[in-house]
Design an enzyme around this catalytic site. Structure first.
Site, PDB file in Angstrom:
ATOM      1  N   ASP A 203      -7.679 -16.681   5.380  1.00  0.00           N
ATOM      2  CA  ASP A 203      -7.641 -16.109   4.033  1.00  0.00           C
ATOM      3  C   ASP A 203      -7.621 -17.257   3.036  1.00  0.00           C
ATOM      4  OD1 ASP A 203      -7.161 -14.242   1.808  1.00  0.00           O
ATOM      5  OD2 ASP A 203      -6.597 -12.841   3.391  1.00  0.00           O
ATOM      6  N   HIS A 276     -12.093 -13.984   0.034  1.00  0.00           N
ATOM      7  CA  HIS A 276     -10.877 -14.466   0.719  1.00  0.00           C
ATOM      8  C   HIS A 276     -11.192 -15.709   1.556  1.00  0.00           C
ATOM      9  CE1 HIS A 276      -8.052 -11.386  -0.539  1.00  0.00           C
ATOM     10  NE2 HIS A 276      -8.950 -10.453  -0.264  1.00  0.00           N
ATOM     11  N   GLU A 339     -12.427  -6.999  -1.087  1.00  0.00           N
ATOM     12  CA  GLU A 339     -12.070  -7.595  -2.376  1.00  0.00           C
ATOM     13  C   GLU A 339     -12.962  -8.786  -2.748  1.00  0.00           C
ATOM     14  OE1 GLU A 339      -7.379  -6.505  -2.656  1.00  0.00           O
ATOM     15  OE2 GLU A 339      -7.840  -8.248  -1.451  1.00  0.00           O
TER      16      GLU A 339
HETATM   17  C1  ACM Z   1      -6.718  -5.630   2.063  1.00  0.00           C
HETATM   18  O1  ACM Z   1      -5.560  -5.209   1.943  1.00  0.00           O
HETATM   19  N1  ACM Z   1      -7.235  -6.441   1.151  1.00  0.00           N
HETATM   20  C2  ACM Z   1      -7.560  -5.246   3.170  1.00  0.00           C
END
Ligand code: ACM
Length: 761
Positions: A203, A276, A339
């Protein structure tokens, strides 16, 4: 009937009762609740003469697991044999050729033997987990216990799971958790009959898996020098000076996979792309569109840095996923996909050209293009792709499994398209959310998911067709670790919510009962967790305080989710004890009061929780209010509900929220009223820091036309402003609070203004 027959009769009746109740209790001890279970009188006594036998080489590892599990507390070195040596006191694990389902098992306990049968070693393994819970909680000790009786009640069980995918996720990027902890986590899953561990390995805040071809991923991407200390969206965030660093070597990953396999748990790696990826881009910035330096993020949230949809990037990812595919035997690879901020793509001449070439008209289609390219890379390795529900946007890749986290809508849409779905809605089964609103909860990301809420989650929406429901193969709980730095804290967030989800995933839907689970199984589990030295939350017993407006007063109610829990409270802000007032019925508050309540959780023998609520009946309570700029939907009534927000943890539901505007409101007090003071709260509640308005002004009027300035304040200090003025008769009050709209964070260029109360005196 003479005296002795009477006493015999009475004692045998009492014994029957005692047996009945002990059986009832034993019945309650297995979580998740088995599909069929029937107790009878009598028990099996585990002793050093007990023998464990198996009938097939494939059953041997489970037999050995059982012997090893029993050894530390009992001190017994039980023989594990292919054929039974003796007739008495034996535990048999038999693989049988029968019509049993894949993970189904049967377990029969008599005075002489414990017979376990299943079609697969996995079925045998789940039977062993049930047997474990039939034994006294002391069996969980990893040290020898003196003088304990290791009795197992006589019972027959026929059991199998409801869902085939029973998952738990762990984020090791935001905070790193070592191999020892990951193994314990896997043990917890096994005990609750979960069969999937999703390892969130990468991440923005750290890359945690060694990739031989790209050593900088861990040389650079596995370390960040500091971390935001408060909440990432706080006004004026501060940073610690503590580096967070760590990754797993491929040897360690193999060790974890082998450990999980021995516990019949599949380890699914998640390599999250194309967003991410700050840690990846810190190591290899050339993979972004802008090709500028990127840092491993010291903050949390969503960031603009994103992989560029270029051929060199896909080649890089092909190498990464190939190493991952070779390392992990799982059928699945999770590619994230969540995201993604598309701003850098839209600014990139390369992406503009790509969009023209491929006739991609929206940024979502670029995301879809990216995901489909990566899906084909992963599928070429013979693996099935899983992605978060954003992979649906712009068109989903063929054959992908969708993990629905932003609620259940993504999962529903995916099932309608014929895709398999794993449900993971954050509102229910994100275990990084708070467990109660009590002040003593440790800082969490946001949101509330009580144990009861988790328990009531149902993965298969009833409005889907039976075929579509079949596509929902299970659900997965998530533990994101932005604010979870230690194993103890992780335990607190996972337990006991894990057991509630286990019951949803394993037990028959018709058998689910919150009252039975919370009254019978939960207390036994809490005892067992204690023996396991697990720091389980007692939050489900915590009291909740609420109030409603009754004319000029407030009516206060208190409740707990677990029936029969007693609540003790004070009205002077002092800490309640067992001699404080016991809550029986709603109480009326007519002046500013700090209500404080604790629960007595009888099964735990403990006072728990610290519920607090400051209530302030005031002249504007429940009065009509009109806004020049409307606050966020549903939040308009929060300004005059008599509740200040500071003595609970932050919850958006406590505030009137102005996303893009200032607060400008007129309160109608109904008649000309003497006022001398207005208190405005923009306090955040515990664990958060909201930004204050830059100025506040108050005017008074009797006709709603001609306004007389009463008070104003510039740069008010947080978290509350008191504006006093000469006592004045007014019917209308106009209040303005200017939203600074300044954000430290590029993700939220305009911070919302949150106001929790406008109290008028
Ligand atoms: C997430 O909680 N961004 C998958």
């Amino acid at each position: 009937m003479n005296d002795s027959t009477l006493s015999y009769y009475l004692s045998s009746t009492l014994m029957a009762f005692a047996l009945f109740f002990s059986c009832q209790q034993a019945y309650a001890e297995i979580t998740p609740k088995p599909h069929h279970i029937a107790f009878s009188e009598g028990q099996f006594e585990l002793s050093q003469a007990t023998e464990i036998s198996f009938n097939h080489p494939d059953a041997k590892p489970v037999a050995e697991y059982l012997a090893e599990f029993l050894r530390p507390p009992t001190g017994y070195l039980l023989p594990v044999t292919k054929q039974t040596r003796s007739k008495g006191n034996v535990i048999t694990l038999h693989l049988v050729d029968s019509a049993l389902a894949e993970e189904q098992y049967q377990l029969a306990v008599s005075a002489q033997s414990i017979k376990i049968s299943a079609r697969t070693p996995t079925g045998l393994f789940w039977a062993v987990q049930s047997l474990r819970q039939l034994l006294p909680a002391e069996i969980e000790s990893r040290m020898p216990i003196n003088q304990a009786s290791w009795a197992v009640p006589q019972v027959t069980i026929n059991d199998k799971p409801r869902f085939k995918y029973r998952g738990m996720h762990l984020d090791v990027s935001r905070h790193f958790f070592d191999v020892e902890f990951v193994k314990r986590y896997i043990d917890w899953l096994a005990m609750h009959k979960f069969n999937v561990f999703q390892w969130h390995l990468t991440d923005d805040q750290g890359w945690r898996i060694a990739i031989d071809a790209y050593p900088k991923l861990t040389e650079i991407g596995a370390t960040r020098p500091h971390t935001v200390m408060g909440h990432t969206y706080d006004y004026q965030p501060l940073f610690d000076q503590q580096p967070v660093s760590g990754f797993y070597t491929q040897a360690q990953i193999k060790e974890v996979i082998a450990y999980a396999q021995a516990r019949h748990i599949e380890v699914i790696p998640e390599i999250d792309i194309p967003g991410h990826t700050s840690a990846l881009l810190a190591a290899y910035p050339e993979l972004s569109c802008h090709q500028q330096p990127v840092k491993v993020q010291p903050q949390f949230g969503i960031f603009e840095d994103v992989l560029c949809p270029r051929e060199d990037v896909f080649a890089f990812l092909r190498t990464v996923y190939k190493e991952v595919a070779e390392l992990f035997p799982s059928q699945y690879i999770h590619i994230g996909g969540d995201e993604v901020i598309k701003k850098q793509w839209l600014a990139s001449p390369f992406v503009k050209q790509l969009m023209r070439e491929h006739q991609l008209s929206t940024p979502e289609q670029v995301q879809s293009y990216f995901i489909k390219r990566v899906a084909s890379i992963v599928q070429a390795q013979g693996k099935t792709v899983i992605g978060w529900d954003e992979i649906l946007e712009g068109g989903v890749a063929e054959g992908a499994v969708v993990m629905s986290w932003r609620g259940t809508q993504g999962g529903i849409a995916a099932a309608k398209l014929g895709h398999q779905v794993v449900m993971s809605p954050y509102q229910y089964i994100y275990f990084d959310a708070y467990q109660s609103r009590n002040l003593d909860e440790p800082k969490a990301i946001h949101g509330l998911s009580t144990l009861k809420n988790v328990y009531h989650y149902e993965p298969q929406p009833s409005h889907l067709s039976p075929e579509q429901q079949e596509l929902i193969i299970g659900a997965q709980g998530a533990l994101w670790t932005e604010y979870i730095k230690t194993p103890r804290h992780a335990e607190y967030m996972v337990f006991p919510r894990l057991s509630a989800l286990a019951e949803t995933l394993w037990s028959a839907k018709a058998d689910k009962s919150w009252s039975e689970y919370s009254q019978q199984r939960l207390p036994k589990l809490m005892q067992r967790y204690q023996k396991m030295h697990i720091n389980a939350a007692t939050s489900a017993y915590n009291p909740t305080i609420s109030s409603t407006i009754k004319g000029e007063q407030l009516q206060v109610s208190m409740r707990t989710d677990i029936e029969g829990t007693e609540i003790y409270y004070t009205l002077d802000g002092s800490e309640p004890t067992l001699t404080s007032l016991r809550y029986q019925q709603p109480i009326i508050i007519s002046e500013r009061t700090r209500v404080r309540a604790l629960s007595f959780a009888k099964p735990l023998g403990q006072l728990v929780g610290d519920a607090q609520l400051t209530l302030a009946p005031h002249l504007a309570l429940g009065k009509k209010i009109s806004f020049s700029y409307p606050p966020a939907e549903g939040s308009a009534t929060k300004l005059q509900d008599g509740q200040f927000a500071y003595d609970q943890f932050y919850s958006v539901n406590d505030y009137a929220i102005f996303y893009d505007s200032d607060l400008e409101a007129v309160i109608d007090l109904d008649s000309s009223t003497l006022v001398e003071r207005v208190e405005i709260g923009y306090n955040s509640g515990r664990h958060r820091q909201l930004h204050p308005p830059t100025s506040i002004k108050i005017w008074g009027s009797n006709d709603n036309k001609n306004w007389q300035p009463l008070a104003h304040i510039q740069q008010p200090p947080g978290p509350m402003s008191i504006l006093s003025f000469a006592a004045t008769r007014v019917r209308y009050l106009k209040v303005s609070a200017i939203n600074s709209k300044q954000s430290q964070d590029i993700q939220i260029p305009k911070l919302p203004l949150y106001i929790d109360e406008i109290a008028v005196y």
